[in-house]
Design a protein around this motif. Structure first.
Motif, short mmCIF file in Angstrom:
data_model
loop_
_atom_site.label_atom_id
_atom_site.label_comp_id
_atom_site.label_asym_id
_atom_site.label_seq_id
_atom_site.Cartn_x
_atom_site.Cartn_y
_atom_site.Cartn_z
N GLU A 4 0.81 -1.22 0.00
CA GLU A 4 0.00 0.00 0.00
C GLU A 4 0.84 1.27 0.00
O GLU A 4 0.37 2.33 -0.40
N LYS A 5 2.09 1.17 0.46
CA LYS A 5 2.95 2.34 0.56
C LYS A 5 4.39 1.91 0.41
O LYS A 5 4.79 0.85 0.91
N ILE A 6 5.19 2.73 -0.26
CA ILE A 6 6.62 2.46 -0.43
C ILE A 6 7.36 3.72 0.01
O ILE A 6 7.16 4.80 -0.55
N ASP A 7 8.19 3.58 1.03
CA ASP A 7 8.91 4.72 1.58
C ASP A 7 10.31 4.84 0.97
O ASP A 7 10.84 3.89 0.41
N ALA A 78 -6.31 -8.14 -6.76
CA ALA A 78 -5.63 -7.48 -5.64
C ALA A 78 -5.07 -8.49 -4.63
O ALA A 78 -5.75 -9.43 -4.24
N GLY A 79 -3.81 -8.28 -4.28
CA GLY A 79 -3.13 -9.17 -3.34
C GLY A 79 -2.41 -10.32 -4.01
O GLY A 79 -1.73 -11.08 -3.34
N GLU A 80 -2.55 -10.45 -5.32
CA GLU A 80 -1.89 -11.54 -6.06
C GLU A 80 -0.80 -10.97 -6.97
O GLU A 80 -0.76 -9.77 -7.22
N SER A 81 0.05 -11.85 -7.46
CA SER A 81 1.10 -11.43 -8.39
C SER A 81 1.38 -12.56 -9.36
O SER A 81 0.98 -13.71 -9.14
N PHE A 82 2.07 -12.22 -10.44
CA PHE A 82 2.51 -13.23 -11.39
C PHE A 82 3.89 -12.86 -11.91
O PHE A 82 4.26 -11.68 -11.94
N TYR A 103 -0.91 -1.72 -10.56
CA TYR A 103 0.17 -2.67 -10.33
C TYR A 103 1.46 -2.02 -9.85
O TYR A 103 1.66 -0.83 -10.02
N ILE A 104 2.29 -2.86 -9.27
CA ILE A 104 3.70 -2.55 -9.04
C ILE A 104 4.49 -3.58 -9.84
O ILE A 104 4.24 -4.79 -9.71
#
Length: 108
Positions: A4-7, A78-82, A103-104
């Motif tokens: 949700e956040k990247i510092d 949401a909450g998944e990745s590939f 996405y990120i």
């Protein structure tokens, strides 16, 4: 778990705009030099080529994707990745009328 956040990042303020605005992303670099991008894909079917391997993390919406050499469309929400191998390609689609895919992209 969805990020949700990247510092502590350095962000490129000029957006990368692909496919007539159907995909828009911003690149950023973490304090340790790791490069990533964050973006959104609007309803469309798009084809991407990769240089480095990528992990596509879904932080909102959903998409279907198909990796090179496969005939199967898979879903990511949401909450998944590939994962996508380096020096490859993949198709991604967001159905008309559906929420955009947020996405990120984690580069290997």
């Amino acid at each position: 778990m969805t990020t949700e956040k990247i510092d502590n990042v350095s962000i490129t303020t000029q957006a990368n705009v692909y496919f007539d605005g159907k995909c828009i992303s911003h690149g950023f670099t973490l304090a340790d030099g790791t490069k990533k991008s964050v973006g959104v894909i609007l309803p469309a079917t798009l084809a991407f080529n990769t240089g480095a391997a990528e992990i596509m993390e879904c932080v909102g919406g959903a998409c279907e994707y198909k990796l090179a050499g496969s005939d199967s469309w898979l879903t990511s929400s949401a909450g998944e990745s590939f994962s996508v191998p380096g020096n490859s390609k993949f198709d991604i689609r967001v159905a008309p009328g559906f929420e955009a895919f947020h996405y990120i992209c984690h580069f290997a």
